[in-house]
Design a protein around this motif. Structure first.
Motif, short mmCIF file in Angstrom:
data_model
loop_
_atom_site.label_atom_id
_atom_site.label_comp_id
_atom_site.label_asym_id
_atom_site.label_seq_id
_atom_site.Cartn_x
_atom_site.Cartn_y
_atom_site.Cartn_z
N ALA A 1 83.73 48.02 101.17
CA ALA A 1 83.67 46.58 101.10
C ALA A 1 83.74 46.17 99.86
CB ALA A 1 82.27 46.40 101.71
N ASP A 2 83.30 46.79 98.56
CA ASP A 2 83.27 46.34 97.20
C ASP A 2 84.66 46.50 96.83
OD1 ASP A 2 81.66 45.35 95.20
OD2 ASP A 2 81.18 47.40 94.49
N LEU A 3 85.59 47.30 97.26
CA LEU A 3 86.84 47.34 97.03
C LEU A 3 87.62 46.33 97.72
CD1 LEU A 3 87.91 51.18 96.89
CD2 LEU A 3 87.68 49.82 94.91
N PHE A 4 87.30 45.92 98.80
CA PHE A 4 87.95 44.95 99.61
C PHE A 4 87.66 43.49 98.87
CE2 PHE A 4 88.31 41.51 102.76
CZ PHE A 4 89.48 41.83 103.25
N ARG B 1 93.78 49.24 105.41
CA ARG B 1 93.29 50.69 104.99
C ARG B 1 92.92 50.58 103.63
NH1 ARG B 1 95.50 55.48 107.18
NH2 ARG B 1 95.50 54.29 108.98
N VAL B 2 91.71 51.25 103.41
CA VAL B 2 91.10 51.63 101.89
C VAL B 2 91.21 53.02 101.58
CG1 VAL B 2 88.96 51.27 100.61
CG2 VAL B 2 89.65 49.35 102.47
N THR B 3 91.88 53.11 100.53
CA THR B 3 92.02 54.70 99.98
C THR B 3 91.27 54.26 98.46
OG1 THR B 3 94.04 54.68 101.01
CG2 THR B 3 93.40 56.54 99.29
N PRO B 4 90.02 54.66 98.53
CA PRO B 4 89.29 54.44 96.98
C PRO B 4 90.27 55.12 95.90
CG PRO B 4 87.79 55.00 98.69
CD PRO B 4 89.10 55.36 99.37
N GLU B 5 90.77 56.34 95.82
CA GLU B 5 91.18 56.80 94.97
C GLU B 5 92.79 56.46 94.38
OE1 GLU B 5 89.49 58.84 92.69
OE2 GLU B 5 87.56 58.42 94.36
#
Length: 204
Positions: A109-112, A159-163
């Motif tokens: 959520a933070d990244l989005f 799609r969230v890919t943190p790295e």
């Protein structure tokens, strides 16, 4: 000589919606010196709030909204503090230890919320109303998560890919909620002002 009318497809730079023929738009520069982009009437207030410069505005030193206001992350919203390293330590009043999945959902959520897609969702919500959302970890060892934002008439899935160098990307979109798998329709996240996602994390 016959004159042929040529139509140019214009797109709102905030909500990414194709503007209708004859629909008026206002041009903004996302930052001083940047190329002008079109913004639809529904998203003009959002553009101004984020420090975008309206065409014709006298040039002056301007701090873009994202840098002018400190971004309030999900860790702060939910009263969590980040301990040493990458762990999230829950202080009171959260009386339990967060699971790995819950921590992953918060980070997604933070990244989005730090991406441009948040403004897209906020712009669409001004037109379509309140949205439902879910953040679901995907199976496998990649650590990816699916962020789904839906209205009665359309849905978007990210799609969230943190790295990854580009941690958030638009994966697919559609019109009918029946097109979505049931696991993506658990609606465990709230959509607040300007498209900000806030996961529902139980405090006890």
């Amino acid at each position: 000589m016959r004159v042929t009318k040529v139509s140019t497809l214009r797109q709102c730079a905030v909500c990414e919606r194709n503007l209708l023929l004859g629909e008026r738009s206002t041009r903004f520069a996302p930052e001083e010196g940047a190329e002008l982009v079109h913004v639809c009437p529904l998203c003009q207030e959002t553009a101004i709030e984020h420090g975008w410069i309206k065409e014709g505005t006298p040039t002056q030193p301007t701090i873009p909204g994202e840098r002018r206001r400190k971004r309030r992350g999900l860790v702060e919203i939910l009263g969590l503090s980040r301990a040493s390293g990458d762990t999230i330590a829950p202080p009171e009043p959260i009386l339990r230890r967060l699971s790995e999945d819950e921590i992953a959902v918060l980070e997604a959520a933070d990244l989005f919320n730090a991406s441009t897609y948040r403004r897209t969702v906020g712009g669409i919500a001004k037109s379509l109303g309140e949205a439902k959302a879910s953040i679901v970890p995907l199976s496998g060892v990649s650590g990816e998560l699916a962020v789904t934002v839906a209205w009665d008439l359309s849905w978007y899935q990210y799609r969230v890919t943190p790295e990854s160098a580009q941690p958030v990307r638009l994966e697919r979109r559609g019109h009918e909620l029946e097109e979505l798998e049931s696991s993506f329709k658990l609606w465990n996240t709230r959509v607040e002002n300007e498209g900000r996602l806030v996961p529902d994390i139980a405090r006890i």
